[in-house]
Scaffold this active site. Structure first.
Site, PDB file in Angstrom:
ATOM      1  N   SER A 263       5.670 -19.742  73.218  1.00 55.65           N
ATOM      2  CA  SER A 263       5.332 -18.560  72.426  1.00 55.65           C
ATOM      3  C   SER A 263       6.248 -18.461  71.222  1.00 55.65           C
ATOM      4  O   SER A 263       7.348 -19.019  71.210  1.00 55.65           O
ATOM      5  CB  SER A 263       5.468 -17.291  73.270  1.00 55.65           C
ATOM      6  OG  SER A 263       6.819 -16.839  73.300  1.00 55.65           O
ATOM      7  N   ASP A 264       5.807 -17.748  70.198  1.00 53.07           N
ATOM      8  CA  ASP A 264       6.715 -17.410  69.115  1.00 53.07           C
ATOM      9  C   ASP A 264       7.668 -16.320  69.609  1.00 53.07           C
ATOM     10  O   ASP A 264       7.503 -15.755  70.704  1.00 53.07           O
ATOM     11  CB  ASP A 264       5.935 -16.976  67.872  1.00 53.07           C
ATOM     12  CG  ASP A 264       6.676 -17.326  66.582  1.00 53.07           C
ATOM     13  OD1 ASP A 264       7.922 -17.403  66.613  1.00 53.07           O
ATOM     14  OD2 ASP A 264       6.014 -17.536  65.555  1.00 53.07           O
ATOM     15  N   TYR A 265       8.662 -16.020  68.785  1.00 57.28           N
ATOM     16  CA  TYR A 265       9.776 -15.149  69.173  1.00 57.28           C
ATOM     17  C   TYR A 265       9.275 -13.746  69.548  1.00 57.28           C
ATOM     18  O   TYR A 265       8.820 -12.982  68.694  1.00 57.28           O
ATOM     19  CB  TYR A 265      10.740 -15.074  68.002  1.00 57.28           C
ATOM     20  CG  TYR A 265      12.137 -14.619  68.286  1.00 57.28           C
ATOM     21  CD1 TYR A 265      13.191 -15.517  68.303  1.00 57.28           C
ATOM     22  CD2 TYR A 265      12.428 -13.284  68.509  1.00 57.28           C
ATOM     23  CE1 TYR A 265      14.501 -15.104  68.524  1.00 57.28           C
ATOM     24  CE2 TYR A 265      13.722 -12.849  68.733  1.00 57.28           C
ATOM     25  CZ  TYR A 265      14.765 -13.767  68.745  1.00 57.28           C
ATOM     26  OH  TYR A 265      16.056 -13.343  68.960  1.00 57.28           O
ATOM     27  N   GLY A 266       9.345 -13.419  70.837  1.00 60.97           N
ATOM     28  CA  GLY A 266       8.950 -12.093  71.304  1.00 60.97           C
ATOM     29  C   GLY A 266       7.466 -11.840  71.343  1.00 60.97           C
ATOM     30  O   GLY A 266       7.036 -10.705  71.588  1.00 60.97           O
TER      31      GLY A 266
END
Length: 722
Positions: A263-266
């Site tokens: 996933s991307d950050y958060g």
């Protein structure tokens, strides 16, 4: 004690022995917070590692630190499973190359691969196993700041960047100590965010998605990319982090991708804010079921949410195990089970190696420079030039230096001094990037008046491009425009250097009055030397634009691959597709770039007039360098499908190549075009071939004027599936 697992049976044995918490730990990536790349922060503790609640770390590097943290995982945890360490390395680590958007202007896959290889080797010495690069988002809106990380407006260029960077990062074998895993991002259509505004939604047709935005990722998958990162954004109503139709159905099942999705950050926790999940449990279930294996900085989305999701029947243990299996397989491919410290070697390279890498950075910076205009031969600068004024807030490549530091060493001035040692060089800042100063402006005006030539350094700071750096008017600030007017008013030749990470909207008066304008981007470690090389003529510029530069923001998006309209623009026809107040064409087209030599193309020819399924046609074009110096010419090959069941772009890029010629020399550049290159997506979005006539168009850019043209026929059964 070192873990010795890694084969399929060993991995299955590990999975069978793991508790649910340990499985979820393999799917959790946290940041060591040496670098903050998003709004979420957390604390990584030794206990979290020894208990198996973390499977990988972000933003931790350095051989000593990595070795100590890895020791906790492989010697003090129950199952002794190694971590992998990851970092964004977009244009180099210890050796900094031009930003990707600039480096792309070299149109040289061999160069792209070399710089990625250096980055991989430097990462490997610092304990990094995986990088979140390359970014291959096609983008056609310069308001979007992340263009600085990407390949520009065309899918073919994006695919070739992906393949070159993959070869450079991953090498022949991921177990090699100098190789690291690459991650293509951001799947998909992140570059089409509405109005160029970061993180906002994307609403595009299925045809555009499949024709433009997905193909570079498919090319990377077919070439063996290790990891994929879905985009933050909502695509046609479904956030990509939860988009099972794309991630699972297309990427995993249709394309056969068996690697890891991070996933991307958060982004997993942000599914709640998107409005598709009520809580972290639902968000975790949506992401995992969509195919996202690792939750990066998800605020406990997987760590806390997946056990509850399993208990509530929102996910199955088989789905969790499948993701764990992919993560462990990646660790095995990286050689971490055999030697978890393999990328914790000596941090410093030998002096000879550092020198070679610096030379490559200089070459990359030189080849990324695009000469946009050159009136009356203003460049190259004469070897005997007497007084050169270096003026502008970006002469040091930063643009945010306080006025008190004006007298320090300046990147551009230093580079010019090395290239033109007999010249007298002086510097004035003139203004800050976004704020004027009357005294500084007066100093700059006087310096310009007393000089023979002015090198004016304008544009953006690094902070004005990149993630979360969208701009409604991606051009020069008022303070810089005032400085440029004051300098131009002195009547001296003015060479404008534009530092930026995106196309800039330039005022007409600057283009008309400047002696020359060059896009130098953010050139990296060798900025000064490269600029000196190009301005002095020691290097003949050969960079070409990977993205069209608009005349005005109102034209955006403007790009070469538009489809034809039933009412094409006609100056004499009111009811035609045109603006009333400006031309349709961009200021600088895709592929634009000048040289100190004058090149011409002629003699376009094909080796056959018709081809059938499986055949190829060879295209040849003659290139002449009329002088006065040696140089490289870039040539672009486009096709136009004259009649088709689905409208096709007026120009489709199929290949590009370059030829190096001495002054006065003539040579031939050849291309091969096969029927596979002529496929397009039919009404059902399946690839097909259609019989008919095709135009071959060859030129030095996508601008219609000057394109050479030839025609051939494709002879296949109607509607044949390729």
């Amino acid at each position: 004690m070192m873990a010795q697992h890694g084969g399929d049976s060993e991995i299955e044995g590990l999975i069978a022995r793991m508790t649910l918490a340990e499985k979820v730990g393999q799917l959790t990536m946290l940041s060591g917070d040496l670098v903050k790349t998003g709004p979420v922060t957390t604390t990584v503790t030794a206990e979290a590692i020894t208990s198996g609640r973390i499977g990988s770390l972000l933003n931790v590097w350095g051989p000593e630190r990595v070795r100590e943290i890895q020791r906790l995982a492989v010697e003090e945890s129950r199952l002794k499973i190694p971590l992998f360490f990851s970092l964004d390395v977009l244009h180099g680590l210890n050796t900094v190359f031009p930003v990707p958007f600039g480096e792309g202007c070299a149109f040289d896959p061999e160069l792209w691969e070399k710089t990625a290889r250096v980055a991989a080797e430097e990462c490997a010495r610092e304990g990094i196993d995986l990088t979140f690069a390359p970014m291959i988002d096609v983008a056609r809106d310069p308001r979007w700041g992340r263009i600085v990380e990407g390949p520009g407006e065309d899918a073919l260029v994006a695919a070739r960047v992906a393949l070159a960077k993959l070869r450079g990062f991953q090498g022949a074998n991921l177990t090699d100590a100098g190789s690291i895993a690459a991650t293509v991002k951001h799947l998909a259509a992140y570059g089409a965010v509405r109005a160029g505004r970061e993180y906002t939604s994307v609403d595009i047709s299925e045809r555009l998605l499949h024709e433009v935005y997905l193909p570079p990722f498919r090319a990377a998958v077919e070439a063996g990319i290790a990891a994929i990162m879905p985009a933050f954004i909502d695509l046609n109503g479904t956030p990509m982090t939860a988009n099972a139709r794309v991630l699972n159905d297309i990427v995993r099942r249709q394309w056969g991708f068996s690697g890891v999705m991070v996933s991307d950050y958060g982004a997993v926790a942000e599914l709640i804010v998107h409005g598709v999940a009520r809580d972290l449990t639902e968000a975790a279930a949506l992401a995992l079921n969509a195919g996202v294996d690792i939750d990066m900085m998800g605020n406990g989305a997987y760590g806390d949410g997946l056990p509850q999701a399993l208990e509530r029947g929102l996910v199955t243990i088989e789905t969790i195990d499948a993701s764990v299996r992919r993560v462990l397989t990646l660790k095995a491919k990286l050689g971490l089970f055999a030697d978890p410290y393999r990328r914790c070697g000596p941090a410093r390279a030998a002096a000879e190696t550092r020198k070679a890498r610096r030379a490559l950075a200089r070459e990359a910076a030189c080849r990324s420079v695009v000469l946009l205009t050159n009136r009356d031969g203003a460049l190259p600068l004469r070897a005997g030039a007497d007084r050169i004024a270096v003026i502008g807030p970006l002469a040091d490549g930063k643009g945010d230096a306080p006025q008190a530091q004006d007298k320090r060493a300046i990147v551009v001035r230093d580079g010019l001094h090395a290239a033109l040692p007999k010249a007298t060089l002086a510097f004035a800042q003139g203004c800050l990037v976004e704020r004027g100063n009357r005294a500084a402006l007066t100093e700059a005006r006087a310096l310009a008046r007393d000089s023979d030539t002015v090198v004016l350094c304008l544009g953006e700071t690094m902070g004005m491009s990149g993630e979360a750096s969208s701009r409604t008017h991606p051009g020069l600030t008022e303070a810089q425009c005032a400085l440029a007017r004051a300098v131009l008013a002195q009547g001296k030749p003015v060479i404008v250097l534009l530092f930026s990470g995106r196309p800039l909207v330039l005022p007409d008066w600057l283009v008309a009055k400047a002696g020359a304008i060059l896009a130098v981007w953010f050139p990296g470690d060798a900025a000064g030397e490269a600029i000196g090389d190009v301005l002095s003529g020691h290097v003949n510029p050969g960079g070409r634009l990977t993205m069209s530069w608009p005349v005005d923001v109102g034209q955006i998006p403007v790009f070469f691959a538009e489809r034809p309209t039933g009412r094409p623009p006609l100056p004499e026809e009111h009811y035609s597709s045109k603006y009333l107040d400006m031309p349709n064409e961009p200021r600088f087209a895709f592929g634009h770039g000048l040289s100190y030599s004058r090149f011409t193309l002629d003699g376009l020819r094909l080796d056959r007039a018709a081809i059938g399924a499986g055949d190829t046609v060879e295209i040849a074009v003659d290139v002449t360098n009329h002088g006065p110096c040696a140089g490289e010419e870039m040539v672009f090959l486009f096709v136009r499908d004259l009649i088709s069941s689905i409208t096709r772009p007026a120009l489709e890029l199929k290949d590009f190549g370059k030829i190096a010629l001495a002054a006065g020399a003539r040579g031939t550049l050849r291309f091969r075009l096969g029927t596979d290159d002529l496929r397009f997506l039919g009404p059902d979005l399946r690839p097909m071939l259609e019989a008919g006539a095709f135009d071959i168009l060859v030129g030095q850019s996508a601008r219609a004027e000057g394109l050479l043209q030839a025609r051939f026929d494709l002879v296949v059964a109607a509607g044949k599936v390729a």
